[in-house]
Motif scaffolding. Structure first.
Motif, PDB file in Angstrom:
ATOM      1  N   SER A  91     -34.699 -19.019 -34.864  1.00  0.00           N
ATOM      2  CA  SER A  91     -34.962 -20.009 -33.827  1.00  0.00           C
ATOM      3  C   SER A  91     -33.747 -20.318 -32.956  1.00  0.00           C
ATOM      4  CB  SER A  91     -35.497 -21.301 -34.453  1.00  0.00           C
ATOM      5  OG  SER A  91     -34.633 -21.770 -35.461  1.00  0.00           O
ATOM      6  N   GLY A 115     -42.633 -17.205 -28.494  1.00  0.00           N
ATOM      7  CA  GLY A 115     -42.029 -18.527 -28.602  1.00  0.00           C
ATOM      8  C   GLY A 115     -43.013 -19.621 -28.956  1.00  0.00           C
ATOM      9  N   ARG A 133     -37.168 -20.667 -25.283  1.00  0.00           N
ATOM     10  CA  ARG A 133     -37.025 -19.892 -26.515  1.00  0.00           C
ATOM     11  C   ARG A 133     -36.996 -18.379 -26.270  1.00  0.00           C
ATOM     12  NH1 ARG A 133     -41.636 -22.906 -30.317  1.00  0.00           N
ATOM     13  NH2 ARG A 133     -40.539 -24.895 -30.596  1.00  0.00           N
TER      14      ARG A 133
END
Length: 344
Positions: A91, A115, A133
């Protein structure tokens, strides 16, 4: 409506008169005729009309520069805190970058970066968060010279647009352009390939007693309708991959029915993506509750998909899948085909 499913031959001894499947190494000489309300019938391929054989035998165009004349391995990279198998492990940007590089080193032929988790019960992620992300990671991969095709796993137009600008090559949409009305325009304008996946319901509802009249034919018809919608939006079939959506609004028996007769979907005239890696039904059938311990079952399903002619296998365990495929092909392909591959 009548459906035509090629019955594939994986024994190295091949009878005369076989036909190639989608321009690849697999062949067939019989076709299973399916029709709602009637028992299946198997007939010689020579008895099937040419218009029905054409989508089964025609070579598939390259997707994102990737030739589809053999099974290709797509490595999964979830940059999410809540994906069912690897949530939270990649992450941060450095963690995600390291994992992407490891997947490429293991032999991933395409990277699928997501994401937003779409596991059963997952909550929707804001588009801005999903972009944060994924887009910087794709941009960094391209900046470091990673050349393998990159797929953006998203349902949202803004996320896909940002990813494509950052260097992504393909859009992998689990909602098949039904979630965000703007996504089809993004894909069409970018002339990008897209994977259209079947799902019943949303991540929040899809595993709440899913039902079908005939799961195999219902999924086929739904994907056929989404292909027509994509074409109307300016996305030609030559840029489309189809995915029956294993685990997305399906019971264990639904999943097995789709995998057993996966070759039916070649009739749509598009490459087939199979994404079953580590999924819950593998754990149910093997009595393994921990997703990370389902590699052996995932390999078995990957090889079953390859035997049905799936062109793209979406997996967590890239190195192991590549090795399993290499050995499977070595012992199942005709001797002249395997020899040509070793010389290439």
């Amino acid at each position: 409506m009548i459906y035509h499913r090629p019955i594939l031959l994986t024994d190295p001894a091949r009878p005369g008169g076989v036909l190639p499947l989608a321009g690849g190494p697999l062949v067939f000489d019989r076709v299973e005729i399916l029709e709602r309300g009637r028992a299946p019938v198997v007939v010689p391929a020579a008895e099937v009309e040419a218009e029905y054989l054409a989508p089964l035998t025609a070579p598939r165009p390259d997707i994102a520069g990737l030739a589809l004349d053999a099974p290709r391995v797509m490595g999964i990279l979830n940059v999410t805190p809540d994906s069912f198998s690897d949530g939270g492990r990649h992450s941060t940007l450095p963690e995600a970058l390291a994992r992407a590089q490891a997947l490429v080193a293991d032999g991933a032929e395409i990277l699928d970066i997501g994401g937003e988790s779409t596991r059963p019960g997952a909550a929707e992620v804001d588009a801005a968060e999903e972009i944060a992300r994924t887009a910087p990671l794709i941009d960094m991969l391209r900046g470091q010279g990673v050349e393998v095709p990159v797929s953006i796993d998203t349902r949202k137009a803004a996320v896909a647009e940002a990813a494509l600008k950052a260097g992504a090559d393909l859009v992998n949409d689990v909602a098949a352009l039904t979630f965000d009305p703007g996504l089809a325009d993004v894909v069409a304008s970018a002339r990008a390939p897209v994977c259209l996946m079947h799902a019943q319901g949303t991540p929040q509802t899809m595993q709440q007693d899913p039902r079908y009249d005939d799961v195999l034919l219902d999924v086929y018809d739904w994907l056929a309708e989404r292909l027509r919608a994509a074409d109307a939006a300016g996305i030609p079939r030559r840029r489309i991959v189809v995915d029956p959506g294993i685990g997305f609004g399906k019971t264990v028996e639904h999943n097995l029915a789709l995998i057993r007769r996966l070759s039916l979907f070649h009739g749509l005239g598009c490459p087939i993506l199979l994404g079953a890696s580590r999924k819950r039904f593998i754990g149910t059938l093997s009595d393994e509750p921990v997703a990370d311990r389902r590699m052996a079952g995932s390999l078995a399903i990957a090889l079953a998909g390859a035997a049905q002619g799936a062109q793209i296998l979406r997996v967590h365990d890239v190195r192991e899948t590549r090795q399993a495929l290499a050995l499977w092909r070595a012992v199942t392909e005709a001797a002249e085909t395997a020899g040509q591959r070793r010389q290439a």
